[in-house]
Design an enzyme around this catalytic site. Structure first.
Site, PDB file in Angstrom:
ATOM      1  N   ASP A  23     -33.313   1.482 -39.624  1.00 11.60           N
ATOM      2  CA  ASP A  23     -34.130   0.537 -40.376  1.00 11.60           C
ATOM      3  C   ASP A  23     -35.617   0.867 -40.246  1.00 11.60           C
ATOM      4  OD1 ASP A  23     -34.604  -1.605 -42.002  1.00 11.60           O
ATOM      5  OD2 ASP A  23     -34.393  -3.122 -40.438  1.00 11.60           O
ATOM      6  N   ASN A  25     -37.527   2.523 -42.914  1.00 11.76           N
ATOM      7  CA  ASN A  25     -38.012   3.616 -43.756  1.00 11.76           C
ATOM      8  C   ASN A  25     -39.041   3.141 -44.780  1.00 11.76           C
ATOM      9  OD1 ASN A  25     -36.301   5.564 -42.558  1.00 11.76           O
ATOM     10  ND2 ASN A  25     -34.616   4.983 -43.903  1.00 11.76           N
ATOM     11  N   HIS A  40     -37.496   7.082 -46.959  1.00 10.83           N
ATOM     12  CA  HIS A  40     -36.092   7.467 -46.838  1.00 10.83           C
ATOM     13  C   HIS A  40     -35.963   8.980 -46.627  1.00 10.83           C
ATOM     14  CE1 HIS A  40     -34.764   3.469 -47.730  1.00 10.83           C
ATOM     15  NE2 HIS A  40     -35.331   3.467 -48.930  1.00 10.83           N
ATOM     16  N   ARG A  74     -31.087  -3.773 -54.113  1.00 12.81           N
ATOM     17  CA  ARG A  74     -32.454  -3.239 -54.107  1.00 12.81           C
ATOM     18  C   ARG A  74     -32.845  -2.774 -55.499  1.00 12.81           C
ATOM     19  NH1 ARG A  74     -33.321   0.088 -48.417  1.00 12.81           N
ATOM     20  NH2 ARG A  74     -32.779  -1.659 -47.040  1.00 12.81           N
ATOM     21  N   LEU A 134     -19.706  17.303 -32.468  1.00 15.63           N
ATOM     22  CA  LEU A 134     -20.124  15.918 -32.713  1.00 15.63           C
ATOM     23  C   LEU A 134     -19.544  15.477 -34.044  1.00 15.63           C
ATOM     24  CD1 LEU A 134     -22.115  13.432 -32.100  1.00 15.63           C
ATOM     25  CD2 LEU A 134     -23.675  14.592 -33.680  1.00 15.63           C
TER      26      LEU A 134
END
Length: 251
Positions: A23, A25, A40, A74, A134
């Site tokens: 959160d 950006n 972003h 948005r 990962l």
């Protein structure tokens, strides 16, 4: 199921699975008088650095909240920009992620996105399916409530009888059934809420909230969150025996 942790030389727990709400950006861009899209874009670069940091710390799973079910509300230009950014990120970073040993898995409702974006996701997943250093779960068009509903529907479709539908059985149908529940949940940007992220999976997860905006979140902030996690006393609803009782039990 309760999260699973690993330990290092000092016997303090290390998170096996870290979940992050990325959160801040838009606010990062606004502070610099830039359109939100640039925030972003900078956030993608921050993610790549955190992926590298997680690999260096032997974290096995990293789940990031890239686009929620509610983010469609948005402005249309921001949503369109995010979709384009995802396509660009796959093109730019896929080979690099693959070389790092990262397995990419997209988690969320794929029906609402374009065929082009869906194909890019399929390409990323197929190209990295053999990797095991990962697992990077990218939650896109994802919501915790959606996950529970889709799991319930899948269980019904599979013929699971009501009397057989336990927590463990329903967990088998959750979107990230292949991964242990998160040990550590980090939210950047100063907000202190879950925002419909992994509602089922974070029942016993440790939370760390950071004021740092996501584009500025780096190794130092990750290490601070991990250190906070390592100092927590995790009992998963039980009670740990006192030192005296543990001593008697081992005598």
């Amino acid at each position: 199921m309760p999260p699973v942790t690993t330990t290092n030389s000092d016997n303090k727990p290390m998170p096996r699975h870290v979940a992050i709400v990325m959160d801040g950006n838009g606010r990062w861009a606004k502070k610099r008088f830039l359109p939100r899209f640039f925030g972003h874009k900078q956030g993608v670069d921050a993610l790549v650095k955190i992926v590298q940091a997680c690999i260096a710390r032997d974290i096995e799973y990293l789940t990031v909240f890239a686009f929620s079910s509610e983010n469609w509300k948005r402005p249309s230009d921001e949503v369109s920009g995010l979709m384009g950014l995802v396509l660009a990120a796959v093109s730019r970073y896929l080979a690099r992620m693959g070389a790092m040993g990262v397995r990419i898995r997209i988690v969320g409702d794929r029906e609402a996105v374009s065929d082009k974006l869906r194909n890019a996701w399929n390409e990323a997943e197929a190209a990295t399916a053999h990797n095991s250093k990962l697992t990077l779960n990218v939650a896109f068009n994802y919501g915790g409530r959606w996950d529970i509903v889709q799991a319930t529907k899948a269980a019904i479709k599979a013929g699971v009888r009501p009397e057989d539908l336990t927590e463990a059985k329903l967990s088998e149908f959750m979107a990230m059934s292949y991964a242990p529940d998160p040990d550590l949940f980090i939210r950047t940007g100063g907000e202190v809420r879950i925002s419909n992220f992994m509602l089922w999976q974070v029942a016993y997860t440790e939370f760390v909230f950071s004021d740092c905006l996501w584009p500025e979140f780096g190794e130092a902030q990750l290490d601070a969150a991990i250190e906070a996690f390592r100092e927590r006393d995790r009992r998963f609803g039980g009670v740990k025996p006192s030192p005296a009782a543990a001593s008697l039990a081992s005598a």
